[in-house]
Design an enzyme around this catalytic site. Structure first.
Site, PDB file in Angstrom:
ATOM      1  N   SER A 198       9.476  -7.680  -0.465  1.00  0.00           N
ATOM      2  CA  SER A 198      11.230  -8.187  -1.371  1.00  0.00           C
ATOM      3  C   SER A 198      12.333  -8.650  -1.316  1.00  0.00           C
ATOM      4  O   SER A 198      12.554  -7.811  -0.406  1.00  0.00           O
ATOM      5  CB  SER A 198      10.972  -7.372  -2.358  1.00  0.00           C
ATOM      6  OG  SER A 198      12.409  -7.790  -3.419  1.00  0.00           O
ATOM      7  N   TYR A 240      14.255   1.745  -5.202  1.00  0.00           N
ATOM      8  CA  TYR A 240      13.113   0.603  -5.170  1.00  0.00           C
ATOM      9  C   TYR A 240      12.927  -0.311  -3.941  1.00  0.00           C
ATOM     10  O   TYR A 240      12.078  -0.385  -2.746  1.00  0.00           O
ATOM     11  CB  TYR A 240      12.830  -0.793  -6.268  1.00  0.00           C
ATOM     12  CG  TYR A 240      12.007  -1.721  -6.092  1.00  0.00           C
ATOM     13  CD1 TYR A 240      10.677  -1.750  -6.213  1.00  0.00           C
ATOM     14  CD2 TYR A 240      12.640  -2.643  -5.809  1.00  0.00           C
ATOM     15  CE1 TYR A 240       9.912  -2.351  -5.461  1.00  0.00           C
ATOM     16  CE2 TYR A 240      12.218  -4.156  -6.365  1.00  0.00           C
ATOM     17  CZ  TYR A 240      10.722  -3.885  -5.569  1.00  0.00           C
ATOM     18  OH  TYR A 240       9.837  -5.425  -5.594  1.00  0.00           O
ATOM     19  N   LYS A 260      10.708  -0.540   0.155  1.00  0.00           N
ATOM     20  CA  LYS A 260      10.398  -1.664   0.743  1.00  0.00           C
ATOM     21  C   LYS A 260      10.495  -1.617   2.305  1.00  0.00           C
ATOM     22  O   LYS A 260       9.563  -1.814   3.020  1.00  0.00           O
ATOM     23  CB  LYS A 260      10.637  -2.611  -0.527  1.00  0.00           C
ATOM     24  CG  LYS A 260       9.786  -2.997  -1.618  1.00  0.00           C
ATOM     25  CD  LYS A 260       8.541  -3.104  -1.232  1.00  0.00           C
ATOM     26  CE  LYS A 260       7.984  -3.995  -3.301  1.00  0.00           C
ATOM     27  NZ  LYS A 260       6.024  -3.963  -2.650  1.00  0.00           N
TER      28      LYS A 260
HETATM   29  C1  UD1 Z   1      14.252  -7.382 -10.119  1.00  0.00           C
HETATM   30  C2  UD1 Z   1      15.338  -6.963  -9.074  1.00  0.00           C
HETATM   31  C3  UD1 Z   1      15.125  -6.944  -7.748  1.00  0.00           C
HETATM   32  C4  UD1 Z   1      12.922  -7.444  -8.061  1.00  0.00           C
HETATM   33  C5  UD1 Z   1      12.451  -8.133  -9.206  1.00  0.00           C
HETATM   34  C6  UD1 Z   1      11.702  -8.356  -9.183  1.00  0.00           C
HETATM   35  C7  UD1 Z   1      17.411  -6.059 -10.341  1.00  0.00           C
HETATM   36  C8  UD1 Z   1      18.779  -6.278  -9.612  1.00  0.00           C
HETATM   37  N1  UD1 Z   1      16.558  -6.843  -9.607  1.00  0.00           N
HETATM   38  O1  UD1 Z   1      15.588  -8.828  -9.755  1.00  0.00           O
HETATM   39  O2  UD1 Z   1      14.953  -6.043  -6.847  1.00  0.00           O
HETATM   40  O3  UD1 Z   1      12.445  -7.257  -6.850  1.00  0.00           O
HETATM   41  O4  UD1 Z   1      13.520  -7.788 -10.244  1.00  0.00           O
HETATM   42  O5  UD1 Z   1      10.953  -7.231 -10.785  1.00  0.00           O
HETATM   43  O6  UD1 Z   1      16.687  -5.630 -10.917  1.00  0.00           O
HETATM   44  N2  UD1 Z   1      18.987 -11.784 -16.712  1.00  0.00           N
HETATM   45  C9  UD1 Z   1      19.772 -11.456 -17.777  1.00  0.00           C
HETATM   46  N3  UD1 Z   1      19.186 -11.220 -18.778  1.00  0.00           N
HETATM   47  C10 UD1 Z   1      17.559  -9.986 -18.330  1.00  0.00           C
HETATM   48  C11 UD1 Z   1      17.475 -10.172 -17.445  1.00  0.00           C
HETATM   49  C12 UD1 Z   1      18.117 -10.573 -16.394  1.00  0.00           C
HETATM   50  O7  UD1 Z   1      20.682 -12.613 -17.742  1.00  0.00           O
HETATM   51  O8  UD1 Z   1      17.803  -9.512 -19.474  1.00  0.00           O
HETATM   52  C13 UD1 Z   1      19.328 -11.990 -14.794  1.00  0.00           C
HETATM   53  C14 UD1 Z   1      19.689 -11.203 -13.671  1.00  0.00           C
HETATM   54  O9  UD1 Z   1      21.145 -10.932 -14.260  1.00  0.00           O
HETATM   55  C15 UD1 Z   1      19.930 -11.975 -12.849  1.00  0.00           C
HETATM   56  C16 UD1 Z   1      18.661 -12.746 -13.641  1.00  0.00           C
HETATM   57  O10 UD1 Z   1      18.857 -13.383 -14.475  1.00  0.00           O
HETATM   58  O11 UD1 Z   1      20.913 -13.003 -12.385  1.00  0.00           O
HETATM   59  C17 UD1 Z   1      17.331 -12.171 -12.290  1.00  0.00           C
HETATM   60  O12 UD1 Z   1      16.910 -11.731 -13.189  1.00  0.00           O
HETATM   61  P1  UD1 Z   1      15.041 -10.510 -13.073  1.00  0.00           P
HETATM   62  O13 UD1 Z   1      14.489 -11.182 -13.387  1.00  0.00           O
HETATM   63  O14 UD1 Z   1      15.728  -9.189 -13.539  1.00  0.00           O
HETATM   64  O15 UD1 Z   1      15.267 -10.653 -11.086  1.00  0.00           O
HETATM   65  P2  UD1 Z   1      16.048 -10.129  -9.965  1.00  0.00           P
HETATM   66  O16 UD1 Z   1      17.591  -9.045 -10.673  1.00  0.00           O
HETATM   67  O17 UD1 Z   1      16.833 -11.285  -9.138  1.00  0.00           O
END
Ligand code: UD1
Length: 355
Positions: A141, A165, A169
């Site tokens: 990841s 997590y 990895k």
């Molecule tokens: C997350 C995990 C990462 C993991 C990946 C796959 C965290 C900090 N990181 O990545 O370690 O490998 O998932 O499972 O959890 N967002 C919103 N609203 C939401 C959800 C997300 O605004 O309800 C935003 C987040 O702040 C971010 C973006 O969307 O900027 C992507 O978020 P997300 O899909 O959770 O992925 P990552 O955080 O990149």
């Protein structure tokens, strides 16, 4: 045709990779304990590949076979051995997806993450070594990069995970490095995924998280389909194009094809250990994703700007040049395709695989 063992093959990434591998003509054994998935995904994988619908649950079955399921746990030696037996002692490679992946849960229960992700990988490697199967693709990841110093992120960037997590990895990557150094003949690819989203274009398989989704794309899809009232956008004041987080989203079928490409590369070259990013090299902000999803679905997606989420980075974008140079692989599907296919899955399966 090769025989490939897929751990976690019923999950989101595993099921899509099964489709790509079946398309490439391989025979598959899936080892899965269904801790965060179920057999329905595999029944649909079988149907998509034109296999008999009943074929999945019927191992041991006689005659020709393409996809076998072994229900079991990667931490149990007997279960891993049973999966190798299902492959009739002829497993040519393992693709190792099985593991836990929720960041917040890993903070609450780190032992579970070390047990399943690291202990499970250790058990799998021990059986592989003993049975003489030394080709492995590991589901790593981009979370390993933590807070990156610069963008885009190349594989040479420091490994500095910031949660349990990510630590697990990184530990498995280290375990694989030590294993490859301990004996000749290992062919190992660690694939560092950026943000896989979307679904198979048929809409038959897709992401089906249990409970409230942690990740943007499944949450957004559930808002669009009416299961949740509004998306919370975590932070509107990041130093990005529009203040919302930027990620490198990759269509799950591009990711799946990255695995077939990795196997082809490992089989065509002398034994080696490789580490490759799987990403597009393009960043999209959360609001860009919302807009693209609205275009794809024809629906308005209500959202509110909320507090930043602890542990988030402003931007994460892959440098995918090494995967292109080594495997001739690059992403082919854009954000609109991710939203179109993800929406097709969500609309046709508002409750995921639940009947
Ligand atoms: C997350 C995990 C990462 C993991 C990946 C796959 C965290 C900090 N990181 O990545 O370690 O490998 O998932 O499972 O959890 N967002 C919103 N609203 C939401 C959800 C997300 O605004 O309800 C935003 C987040 O702040 C971010 C973006 O969307 O900027 C992507 O978020 P997300 O899909 O959770 O992925 P990552 O955080 O990149």
């Amino acid at each position: 045709m090769a025989h490939v063992l897929i751990t976690g093959g019923a999950g989101f990434l595993g099921s899509h990779t099964c489709v790509a591998l079946l398309q490439a003509g391989h025979r598959l054994v899936v080892l899965d304990n269904f801790s965060n998935s179920g057999p329905e995904a595999l029944r649909r994988v079988a149907a998509l590949a034109g296999l008999g619908v009943g074929s999945v649950d019927q191992w041991p079955q006689a005659g020709d076979w393409r996809l076998r399921l072994v229900r079991g746990d990667i931490r149990q030696r007997e279960d891993v051995e049973a999966a190798f037996r299902a492959g009739e002692g002829a497993i040519d490679a393992v693709i190792h997806f099985a593991g836990l992946k929720a960041v917040a849960e890993s903070v609450r229960d780190p032992l579970a993450y070390w047990d399943v992700n690291v202990g499970g990988s250790r058990c799998l490697l021990a059986v592989m070594g003993r049975l003489g199967c030394r080709t492995l693709v590991f589901s790593s990841s981009a979370t390993l990069y933590g807070f990156p110093d610069s963008l885009p992120i190349a594989e040479t960037a420091p490994v500095r995970p910031i949660n349990p997590y990510g630590n697990t990895k990184a530990a498995v990557e280290q375990l694989l490095a030590d294993t490859a150094a301990s004996a000749s003949g290992w062919r190992i690819a660690c694939l560092r995924y950026f943000n896989p989203v979307g679904a198979h274009p048929s809409g038959r398989i897709g992401e089906d998280p249990s409970g409230v989704p942690n990740n943007l794309f499944p949450f957004l899809s559930q808002v669009a389909v009416g299961r949740r009232p509004a998306l919370q956008v975590y932070g509107g004041d990041w130093p990005t194009v529009d203040g919302t987080g930027v990620r490198d989203f990759i269509h799950v079928m591009d990711l799946a094809e990255g695995h077939t490409a990795a196997l082809d590369l490992l089989w065509s070259e002398p034994p080696q250990r490789l580490t490759l990013n799987l990403g597009s090299g393009r960043g999209h902000s959360v609001l860009e994703v919302v807009r693209a999803f609205e275009r794809a679905s024809g629906l308005a997606v209500p959202y509110v700007i909320a507090e930043r989420r602890a542990g988030d980075v402003a931007s994460s974008v892959a440098d995918p040049a090494l995967a292109a140079a080594r495997m001739g692989w690059h992403t082919r599907r854009d954000l609109d395709a991710m939203c179109r296919d993800g929406w097709a899955w969500q609309r046709a399966n508002p409750k995921g695989y639940a009947p």
